[in-house]
Enzyme design. Structure first.
Site, short mmCIF file in Angstrom:
data_model
loop_
_atom_site.label_atom_id
_atom_site.label_comp_id
_atom_site.label_asym_id
_atom_site.label_seq_id
_atom_site.Cartn_x
_atom_site.Cartn_y
_atom_site.Cartn_z
N ARG A 149 37.18 17.14 -96.62
CA ARG A 149 37.65 16.06 -95.77
C ARG A 149 39.04 16.36 -95.23
O ARG A 149 39.87 16.93 -95.91
CB ARG A 149 37.71 14.75 -96.57
N VAL A 150 39.26 15.92 -94.01
CA VAL A 150 40.60 16.07 -93.42
C VAL A 150 41.26 14.70 -93.26
O VAL A 150 42.35 14.59 -92.73
CB VAL A 150 40.55 16.79 -92.06
N ASP A 151 40.57 13.65 -93.72
CA ASP A 151 41.18 12.31 -93.65
C ASP A 151 41.60 11.88 -95.06
O ASP A 151 41.63 12.69 -95.98
CB ASP A 151 40.20 11.31 -93.03
N ASP A 152 41.89 10.60 -95.24
CA ASP A 152 42.36 10.15 -96.55
C ASP A 152 41.20 9.74 -97.45
O ASP A 152 41.22 8.69 -98.07
CB ASP A 152 43.36 8.99 -96.37
#
Ligand code: 6R9
Length: 698
Positions: A566-569
């Protein structure tokens, strides 16, 4: 109209692969094995399917894939309507097979497949298969937590059980379009309840039975079910979990917020707890066994539009509130059935076992719908993979002669640690195809799965997909082409993945960036329940014109896709998606917690672990008890699976002058990469970094 299609990079590569020899059987780059992961380039390993497997596969060569893939993207209407025609439709869909607006700049995002077609997914799973002669075939083998406790059900029997429950639900006033919340462990009653809802056009919302009362209440408040279905208790490994008590508190909490559920249908799971011991609210609570058997074993089907909702499933995002992902009927049906058939190379003689819980999307699409639509025999396992010992999975594989085994990398890694002897004492010769899902599978776990579990004989379908996508998006097709350990290989039919840079510009060739999808596929989610705007901003606004997955990805020189996380939170713990914001909001609800910031850190077994920086209120001393009670708050508010692995005391958090927490720095501290902290001069107070480092091992 479709976007212009240039032959994309991966196709050119598959074309060149078409000339590769097949049938080598083992990892070709022996030096990779000899030198270990560190020295050999992982991207260069090629693992070929055996010739026998290849020749008998639905898709037996790269050329065959290429033909089918090209048709699927050049003529999606023709490709998907041919497949859809294999199902039963009360009425055929309208002239337009699909309709999409994928571009926020052109108005509301809209995806429709087979609109106007009238069908029913339960009918297609059960009645249709029975009519074609599969009535006496085993639909489900159920294996209880305790070895020796088991049962099974044919397609005929399953239909009868589903109809009885469907009749009951109708009788208590559940109509088409009403929501039903299902909070059950892996009993046969879980798929039965899903199918019963589908039969009458009700929308099921399964909540994983590991979620806490508060999480359950939050979901009940959001979707307002007419009925909640649960059981009194369940045994998992050596533990007993009292599910009905959790439901009681959730129903109390939601009632206080004005959402009253009339009926709580409770299955007596006798092997875990007797009826008499269960707390009871007269008038609301009903024993499943007391009522269901009185109902007829046939039940008319509610024919629904292909675009009528089938289910809601809540998933974590980068903000606090879970998102109610909505899937509709027709496209989801066609897509889960097709992906199941091809990605596992399913044959009618297969015995299929997916270790996922129906509380997650994997259990929806690949325990219940995909396999049953194909008329498959499915193993449903109530227990834990390490109970009574770590050989349990292979015991089950041998007992039922499982031929397709689908699981998560976290399970592979945890068993790998226990040693090969717990595997090799079982035969496993029934295994034919293996599968992996939930997170990237690291090449060493891949190899162990391949060599030890599968005896270097079974291809691994490493399926990349999401709650939102409904079904597989990037996946190997066993038999079609050589695999690379750790790569999900190529897109499924009809899926056009692209990798974009920060500016949303598509990058060609060998590259890394953000993984997006260019146009719709039948299994795509249609909206977020009650919040279409959040649907558009979360998924379609970051890179206008595309669906953004939230994952990072790279493509190698041969066109293979490699997912990087994942590149988000969002943190991926043992394949479970957890929003950092959800954990933070649980932590700060603790009276002694002033502020919290949560990041993911690498974890040997779980993939990622939860690492929480916590600032406590002035004057309260640090203590182990406080640490425990902070962890407890998260367990109570979300569920045990979201409990932080580490609480790091933080006198302050690194913030920019505008007050934004710099998670980049926290991630480096959490992973002890202290020489990679980068520029800290923009912090409001750069000294907090040293304070945090000083407290790292307290
Ligand atoms: C099916 C499921 C989705 C997220 C997704 C990604 C990760 C899932 C993966 C994978 C690499 C795979 N993920 N499968 N990453 N390789 N084969 O897990 O759905 O719970 O919604 O999670 O899981 O990060 O974005 P969901």
């Amino acid at each position: 109209p479709r976007k212009n299609l240039t032959t994309s990079n991966h196709l050119r590569h598959v074309e060149s692969m078409a000339h590769l020899p097949s049938g080598a059987g083992r990892i070709t780059r022996l030096n990779a094995l000899i030198l270990g992961d560190a020295l050999a380039s992982e991207e260069d390993d090629l693992v070929f399917p055996s010739e026998v497997l290849s020749t008998q596969a639905h898709v037996s060569s790269p050329q065959k894939y290429l033909e089918m893939y090209q048709r699927s993207v050049h003529d999606p209407s023709g490709f998907w309507s041919d497949i859809a025609s294999e199902f039963y439709w009360r009425e055929k869909w309208g002239q337009q097979v699909y309709h999409e607006n994928f571009d926020v700049r052109k108005g509301k995002i809209k995806i429709e497949w087979f609109k106007g077609g009238m069908t029913n997914i339960c009918y297609n799973c059960l009645d249709r298969n029975i009519e074609s002669g599969k009535g006496d075939k085993t639909a489900i083998y159920w294996e209880g937590n305790e070895p020796g406790l088991d049962s099974s059900m044919t397609y005929n029997q399953l239909l009868a059980r589903v109809c009885q429950l469907a009749n009951y639900l109708k009788d208590v006033g559940v109509h088409k379009g009403d929501a039903v919340v299902i909070y059950l462990p892996m009993l046969m009653e879980l798929p039965i309840a899903m199918l019963a809802c589908a039969r009458i056009g009700a929308i099921h919302s399964v909540v994983f039975a590991g979620f806490s009362a508060e999480s359950l209440a939050q979901r009940i408040i959001d979707c307002r079910p007419k009925v909640v279905i649960t059981c009194n208790a369940v045994r998992r490994g050596s533990k007993i979990i009292y599910l009905k008590e959790i439901v009681d508190s959730a129903l109390l909490e939601s009632a206080q917020k004005g959402i009253v559920t009339d009926v709580c249908l409770t299955y007596e799971n006798e092997s875990a707890m007797k009826k008499e011991m269960t707390k009871w609210t007269k008038g609301r609570d009903i024993w499943w066994q007391d009522v269901i058997l009185k109902y007829p074993v046939t039940c008319d089907v509610e024919w629904v539009d292909a675009e009528d909702p089938l289910f809601l499933l809540y998933t974590s995002g980068s903000t606090g509130k879970p998102k109610g992902v909505l899937h509709t009927t027709g496209g989801y049906m066609v897509y889960t059935a097709t992906t199941f058939k091809y990605a596992f190379d399913y044959k009618p003689t297969d015995i299929y076992w997916c270790t996922a819980d129906c509380g997650w999307i994997t259990g929806h699409s690949y325990v219940t719908y995909g396999p049953l639509l194909n008329g498959a025999t499915v193993v449903v396992f109530e227990g834990a993979p390490n109970y009574p010992d770590v050989g349990r999975c292979w015991d089950i594989v041998d007992k039922y002669k499982v031929s397709i085994f689908y699981t998560a990398p976290t399970l592979v890694r945890s068993l790998m640690r226990e040693g090969d002897e717990h595997v090799s004492r079982y035969s496993r010769k029934s295994l034919r195809v293996l599968g992996s899902v939930g997170e990237p599978i690291n090449p060493s776990a891949w190899r162990w799965f391949f060599n030890v579990i599968g005896d270097a004989r079974c291809p691994i379908s490493d399926t990349w997909w999401q709650t939102e996508t409904g079904g597989f998006m990037i996946t190997p097709l066993p038999g079609a082409w050589p695999q690379k350990p750790g790569s999900a290989t190529f897109p499924f039919f009809g899926v056009q993945p692209v990798i974009v840079d920060e500016k949303g510009v598509e990058i060609e060739g060998e590259c890394s960036g953000y993984l997006c999808v260019k146009s719709s596929w039948p299994g795509a989610f249609r909206t977020l329940h009650g919040d279409h705007e959040r649907y558009e901003t979360t998924y379609f606004s970051a890179f206008p014109g595309y669906y953004f997955s939230g994952d990072g990805c790279s493509r190698d020189k041969d066109g293979y896709y490699w997912l990087t996380g994942r590149v988000d939170d969002v943190i991926n713990v043992s394949g479970h998606r957890i929003g950092t914001a959800e954990v933070e909001s649980a932590l700060v609800s603790h009276p002694q917690c002033a502020e919290a910031a949560v990041v993911g850190v690498e974890h040997e077994v779980k993939g990622q672990g939860i690492y929480a920086f916590v600032t406590i209120v002035e004057g309260v001393p640090y203590s182990d008890d406080l640490r425990k009670s902070l962890v407890m708050v998260v367990r109570n508010q979300i569920g045990a699976f979201a409990a932080p692995d580490k609480i790091h005391w933080a006198p302050g958090l690194p913030k920019t002058r505008s007050g934004k927490i710099m998670r980049r720095i926290l991630r480096k501290i959490a992973s002890r990469q202290l020489d990679e902290l980068g520029d800290t001069s923009t912090l409001a107070d750069p000294t907090v970094v040293d304070q945090l480092i000083a407290l790292a091992d307290c």
